[in-house]
Enzyme design. Structure first.
Site, short mmCIF file in Angstrom:
data_model
loop_
_atom_site.label_atom_id
_atom_site.label_comp_id
_atom_site.label_asym_id
_atom_site.label_seq_id
_atom_site.Cartn_x
_atom_site.Cartn_y
_atom_site.Cartn_z
N HIS A 1 -18.00 26.15 52.47
CA HIS A 1 -19.31 26.69 52.11
C HIS A 1 -20.11 26.92 53.39
CE1 HIS A 1 -19.19 25.33 47.64
NE2 HIS A 1 -18.81 26.59 47.78
N ASP B 1 -23.07 26.63 54.42
CA ASP B 1 -24.00 25.64 55.01
C ASP B 1 -23.27 24.58 55.82
OD1 ASP B 1 -23.09 24.94 52.37
OD2 ASP B 1 -24.56 23.32 52.28
ZN LIG Z 1 -23.23 22.03 51.20
ZN LIG Z 2 -20.64 22.91 49.17
#
Ligand SMILES: [Zn+2]
Ligand SMILES: [Zn+2]
Length: 306
Positions: free
Chosen positions: A67, A69
C-alpha cells in the site's frame, strides 16, 4: 560491557493521508551502529534529514506491504543513495510485488542504481525465519490485510557471555581462558575444569521488537510475537469504528491493546492513525483501558527497547 543501544524511532505513523505534522508509515530500528528502515512512506527522506539519520547507515529495508502509505517514499530514497555515491548493496525484504514495483519505477523514470539490490521476497502463510540481520534474529509474521502483508520481529542474540571481573583474579584467568569462557566453553586445566558458568555473569534477558502494521485484529499472531519487549501495532480507529476496521482490515485501539495483553509484551506503541483524528489522545486513552503500558507513536520520538 555496556548494553548495546536498541531503539525504535518513528519517522511517520499516520495512515494513508499525510498531514502537515503526521507523515505516513516509516520507522527506524537502531541496534548498535546499524539502522534498519521499516516501511518507507512518502516523506521518509525529509524526516531522516530532520532527525539527522544518516542514509548511508541503512543497509536493510523491511517493507510490510505494498500500500502506497508504506512504499511511496522508497524509490526516492533508493535514488538518493545513488546520488550520494553508494556502492554497497541494499537488502530489501517484502512481498513479491516489491520487486515488480521498484523495477517498474526505475525503468519508467529512466534511472539506474549505482549499487545492487538484494531481494528477500516473501510469499508464504507461515512465520518465516529470515536469519540474522545486523545482529538481530529476524522473523516474518504473515498478517491479515487487504493485500499480502508481513509483520516482522527482531530479537537480540547473545553473541558472548560477560566475564565476572571478580573471577578473573580469583581463578587467575589468562586472556586465552577468558576468551574460552566468553564463548561458552569450559576451561580445562591440568588438574581441574572450571565451568564457564562459574566465571561468567548470568545471561541477561534478550530484547526484542515486533512490528505489526497493517492488520485486522488477528490473535493467531500472538505466539510469534509473544514476550516482545516492544510491540508496534497499528490502531487505525477508535473502538466505535470497529465495523469500519473490519471492512478495511485494520485494527481498533482496543484490539491492538488486546493483542499486546495476550502476547504479554512490555510496551505497546500504537500508530497508523486514521487522518480523521486531529487529536490522537482518545486513541491512547482507549488502548490504555486494556493495556496500561501503551504509548502513542509520535514523529521523531525514540522508544528505547530495554
Ligand atoms: Zn497503511
Ligand atoms: Zn495497508
Amino acid at each position: 560491557l555496556a548494553i548495546p543501544e536498541f531503539y525504535f524511532q518513528v519517522l511517520g505513523a499516520n495512515s494513508a493521508l499525510p498531514t502537515r505534522d503526521r507523515f505516513p508509515s516509516s520507522f527506524i530500528l537502531a541496534y548498535k551502529q546499524s539502522r534498519i528502515l521499516i516501511d518507507c512512506g512518502e516523506g521518509s527522506q525529509i524526516k531522516m534529514a530532520e532527525y539527522k539519520i544518516k542514509r548511508s547507515k541503512i543497509d536493510h529495508i523491511f517493507i510490510s506491504h505494498m500500500h502506497g502509505d508504506h512504499v511511496f517514499g522508497l524509490p526516492g530514497f533508493l535514488n538518493s543513495l545513488t546520488l550520494s555515491g553508494r556502492k554497497k548493496a541494499i537488502y530489501l525484504y517484502g512481498p513479491t510485488a516489491l520487486k515488480t514495483y521498484i523495477d517498474a519505477v526505475i525503468a519508467a523514470t529512466g534511472g539506474h542504481l549505482g549499487y545492487e539490490l538484494c531481494y528477500h521476497l516473501l510469499d508464504t502463510d507461515e512465520v518465516t525465519d529470515l536469519g540474522m540481520v545486523c545482529g538481530l534474529q529476524v522473523k516474518a509474521v504473515p498478517l491479515q490485510h487487504r493485500i499480502p502483508t508481513y509483520g516482522y520481529s527482531f530479537t537480540e542474540v547473545m553473541s558472548e557471555y560477560n566475564i565476572d571481573p571478580l573471577k578473573i583474579k580469583a581463578h587467575n584467568l589468562p586472556r586465552s581462558e577468558i576468551l574460552l569462557a566468553k564463548s561458552g566453553q569450559d576451561i580445562e586445566r591440568e588438574n581441574d575444569t572450571i565451568a564457564y558458568q562459574d566465571v561468567t555473569l548470568p545471561p541477561r534477558e534478550m530484547r526484542s521488537m515486533a512490528y505489526c502494521s497493517d492488520t485486522v485484529y488477528d490473535p493467531s499472531i500472538v505466539p510469534a510475537i509473544k514476550g516482545s519487549t516492544l510491540l508496534y501495532h497499528e490502531a487505525t480507529y477508535l473502538e466505535e469504528l470497529r465495523d469500519k476496521a473490519r471492512e478495511r482490515m485494520h485494527s481498533t485501539t482496543t484490539e491492538a491493546a488486546t493483542i499486546a495483553e495476550m502476547a504479554k509484551v512490555d510496551t505497546l506503541v500504537i500508530g497508523h492513525y486514521s487522518s480523521r483524528y486531529v487529536d490522537v489522545n482518545p486513541l491512547l486513552k482507549e488502548a490504555q483501558k486494556v493495556f496500561d503500558n501503551t504509548m502513542l507513536a509520535v514523529g521523531g520520538k525514540k522508544y528505547e527497547i530495554r
